[in-house]
Scaffold this motif. Structure first.
Motif, PDB file in Angstrom:
ATOM      1  N   ASN A  55       0.842  -1.192   0.000  1.00 23.53           N
ATOM      2  CA  ASN A  55       0.000   0.000   0.000  1.00 23.53           C
ATOM      3  C   ASN A  55       0.884   1.251   0.000  1.00 23.53           C
ATOM      4  O   ASN A  55       2.109   1.158   0.034  1.00 23.53           O
ATOM      5  CB  ASN A  55      -0.973  -0.010   1.182  1.00 23.53           C
ATOM      6  CG  ASN A  55      -0.259  -0.010   2.522  1.00 23.53           C
ATOM      7  OD1 ASN A  55       0.823   0.563   2.663  1.00 23.53           O
ATOM      8  ND2 ASN A  55      -0.860  -0.639   3.511  1.00 23.53           N
ATOM      9  N   ILE A  56       0.262   2.410  -0.042  1.00 19.90           N
ATOM     10  CA  ILE A  56       1.003   3.678  -0.155  1.00 19.90           C
ATOM     11  C   ILE A  56       1.918   3.896   1.054  1.00 19.90           C
ATOM     12  O   ILE A  56       3.052   4.337   0.892  1.00 19.90           O
ATOM     13  CB  ILE A  56       0.010   4.857  -0.316  1.00 19.90           C
ATOM     14  CG1 ILE A  56      -0.799   4.653  -1.587  1.00 19.90           C
ATOM     15  CG2 ILE A  56       0.735   6.190  -0.277  1.00 19.90           C
ATOM     16  CD1 ILE A  56      -0.520   5.496  -2.752  1.00 19.90           C
ATOM     17  N   ASP A  57       1.451   3.587   2.254  1.00 24.00           N
ATOM     18  CA  ASP A  57       2.285   3.775   3.446  1.00 24.00           C
ATOM     19  C   ASP A  57       3.540   2.899   3.395  1.00 24.00           C
ATOM     20  O   ASP A  57       4.626   3.337   3.776  1.00 24.00           O
ATOM     21  CB  ASP A  57       1.488   3.491   4.723  1.00 24.00           C
ATOM     22  CG  ASP A  57       0.447   4.558   4.992  1.00 24.00           C
ATOM     23  OD1 ASP A  57       0.675   5.719   4.599  1.00 24.00           O
ATOM     24  OD2 ASP A  57      -0.600   4.228   5.589  1.00 24.00           O
ATOM     25  N   THR A  58       3.391   1.680   2.921  1.00 26.78           N
ATOM     26  CA  THR A  58       4.538   0.777   2.773  1.00 26.78           C
ATOM     27  C   THR A  58       5.534   1.346   1.760  1.00 26.78           C
ATOM     28  O   THR A  58       6.750   1.303   1.985  1.00 26.78           O
ATOM     29  CB  THR A  58       4.067  -0.616   2.309  1.00 26.78           C
ATOM     30  OG1 THR A  58       3.074  -1.097   3.210  1.00 26.78           O
ATOM     31  CG2 THR A  58       5.216  -1.592   2.241  1.00 26.78           C
ATOM     32  N   ILE A  59       5.032   1.882   0.678  1.00 21.67           N
ATOM     33  CA  ILE A  59       5.889   2.481  -0.354  1.00 21.67           C
ATOM     34  C   ILE A  59       6.637   3.680   0.208  1.00 21.67           C
ATOM     35  O   ILE A  59       7.843   3.826  -0.005  1.00 21.67           O
ATOM     36  CB  ILE A  59       5.047   2.870  -1.588  1.00 21.67           C
ATOM     37  CG1 ILE A  59       4.526   1.610  -2.279  1.00 21.67           C
ATOM     38  CG2 ILE A  59       5.861   3.733  -2.559  1.00 21.67           C
ATOM     39  CD1 ILE A  59       3.461   1.850  -3.313  1.00 21.67           C
ATOM     40  N   LYS A  60       5.941   4.530   0.956  1.00 24.43           N
ATOM     41  CA  LYS A  60       6.593   5.707   1.554  1.00 24.43           C
ATOM     42  C   LYS A  60       7.725   5.294   2.481  1.00 24.43           C
ATOM     43  O   LYS A  60       8.809   5.877   2.455  1.00 24.43           O
ATOM     44  CB  LYS A  60       5.576   6.548   2.329  1.00 24.43           C
ATOM     45  CG  LYS A  60       4.655   7.351   1.458  1.00 24.43           C
ATOM     46  CD  LYS A  60       3.698   8.162   2.318  1.00 24.43           C
ATOM     47  CE  LYS A  60       2.733   8.947   1.472  1.00 24.43           C
ATOM     48  NZ  LYS A  60       1.820   9.762   2.279  1.00 24.43           N
TER      49      LYS A  60
END
Length: 77
Positions: free
Chosen positions: A2-7
Motif C-alpha cells: 500500500n502507499i504507506d509501505t511504499i513511503k
C-alpha cells in the motif's frame, strides 16, 4: 503493498542511486538512474543523474500501479 509501505521503503532509499523505469501513456518508456531528493505527502522528487539540474516528480501511486518501477538493487560503488 500500500502507499504507506511504499513511503517507508522510499524514505529508507533517499539519497541512494537507484534505477528507474517509467511506463508512461501511449507506450512511452524511459529508463534512468537517479536519487530521491525530497519526499512530500503526495509526491516525491528524483534528481536524474547524468543531467544537470533535472528533477522529475512522481506520486506514490505511480509506484503502486507500476507506472514507475524502481530497482532497489543498484550498486552504489
Amino acid at each position: 503493498m500500500n502507499i504507506d509501505t511504499i513511503k517507508k521503503k522510499l524514505s529508507g532509499e533517499k539519497g541512494k542511486t537507484l534505477h528507474f523505469k517509467f511506463n508512461g501513456a501511449r507506450n512511452q518508456k524511459e529508463e534512468f538512474q537517479g536519487e530521491i531528493i525530497k519526499m512530500y505527502p503526495a509526491i516525491f522528487l528524483i534528481r536524474v543523474l547524468d543531467e544537470v539540474d533535472y528533477v522529475k516528480s512522481f506520486t506514490y501511486a505511480d509506484v503502486l500501479i507500476d507506472t514507475l518501477e524502481i530497482d532497489f538493487s543498484t550498486d552504489n560503488s
